[in-house]
Design a protein around this motif. Structure first.
Motif: not given
Length: 343
Positions: A148, A238, A235, A79, A82
């Motif tokens: 992911e 997640s 995403s 993360h 990201m």
């Protein structure tokens, strides 16, 4: 599992003014007297930060495969990577070499779960993948979305297969290689040949293009009233889509201010302080009120959530109006074509 992390976008995006005397030339931006220098310095810092996080992700993935760190720790590093990508995401302006690599970093929107299908096929193959092998595969298995999938999707066998772990390690190595290429490309200011008028147009186009990309990340899942498409959310596995979008806005704010040498300063120099104040206030209000307790996927599961998401989309609409319309008119510039228009 929802990843909860504090967002330190200002620290991520803004290049520190205090450079160590021991820092090599390659780790600082090219120094020019061009009007774009403030914006370029922010872009350079963002590319550097992304490359560093991609390197850390690759190193941590190897540690995870060896059992040295937990799944929560590798998810957090994913993360972080990201988040660092959000500053560069959706760009249509800047270093051509960097833009050419960006397609390999993230595949979105995934309209037909192509990432899921490709990754399921990839991990079933009796093959020891290398970063070079991955670089020759579809972009759907090369970037942040494929990692992911490995870390969050129920179909992933990452935690129980050494071979799948090796596959993930190859993917993160390829990502780190691509991130380094982007960082290397940003070591040169791509705008130094532009005169002031051309640069102003380019700058506003840069902001507009990235803002429009962020808006697409909301408008596609929002779709038509009563018919949302939550799996179009970035995403969604997640549950970090709204966190990502907040960082997008923080990144745009950093580009707008550009360490005191950006569009905000230019507007004030041209006697447009009122417009500059309006844009600053819109950025501040949008960031301070942006919801991050739920993902966009979750919000779209109810009418109240849909309305909340749409009200925040309207905040981006107002930013677009101020930058794309008001600023362009006041400064007398033409906004360049955005490759996302009309898709």
């Amino acid at each position: 599992m929802k990843t909860t992390l504090s967002i330190l976008a200002t620290a991520v995006l803004i290049l520190s003014g205090c450079q160590s005397s021991t820092v090599t030339k390659s780790s600082v931006p090219e120094q020019t007297n061009h009007a774009s220098q403030g914006v370029y310095a922010v872009e350079f810092a963002s590319a550097k930060r992304f490359s560093e996080h991609a390197d850390n992700l690759h190193a941590d993935f190897a540690k995870y495969c060896l059992g040295e760190i937990s799944q929560d720790e590798i998810q957090n590093q994913w993360h972080n990577t990201m988040v660092s990508w959000m500053a560069l995401q959706g760009q249509e302006r800047g270093s051509e070499q960097a833009l050419a690599q960006s397609w390999n970093v993230q595949f979105w929107p995934d309209k037909k779960n192509t990432t899921g299908r490709k990754m399921s096929s990839l991990i079933k193959q009796d093959k020891t993948w290398t970063a070079q092998d991955i670089s020759l595969q579809s972009v759907t298995v090369q970037g942040l979305g494929s990692i992911e999938w490995l870390l969050y999707d129920a179909a992933s066998t990452l935690g129980s297969s050494n071979q799948v772990c090796q596959t993930g390690n190859a993917i993160t190595e390829n990502l780190a290689n691509n991130a380094k290429s982007i960082y290397t490309a940003w070591k040169v200011n791509p705008w130094v040949a532009l005169d002031d008028k051309a640069w102003t147009s380019e700058y506003i186009s840069l902001l507009s293009n990235q803002l429009e990309y962020s808006m697409k990340k909301m408008s596609r899942p929002l779709a038509n009233f009563g018919q949302p498409r939550p799996y179009f959310a970035e995403s969604w596995r997640s549950e970090t889509s709204m966190l990502n979008l907040k960082v997008n806005v923080e990144a745009l704010q950093a580009l707008y201010i550009a360490n005191g040498n950006g569009l905000d300063k230019l507007l004030r120099q041209r006697g447009k302080s009122g417009l500059a104040d309006s844009i600053r206030q819109q950025f501040t209000m949008t960031i301070e009120t942006w919801p991050t307790d739920q993902s966009l996927f979750d919000l779209l599961q109810s009418k109240d959530g849909y309305r909340l998401a749409y009200s925040n989309y309207n905040k981006l609409e107002q930013l677009k109006y101020l930058i794309h319309e008001e600023v362009a008119i006041e400064l007398g510039v033409v906004i360049g074509f955005n490759a996302t228009d009309g898709d």
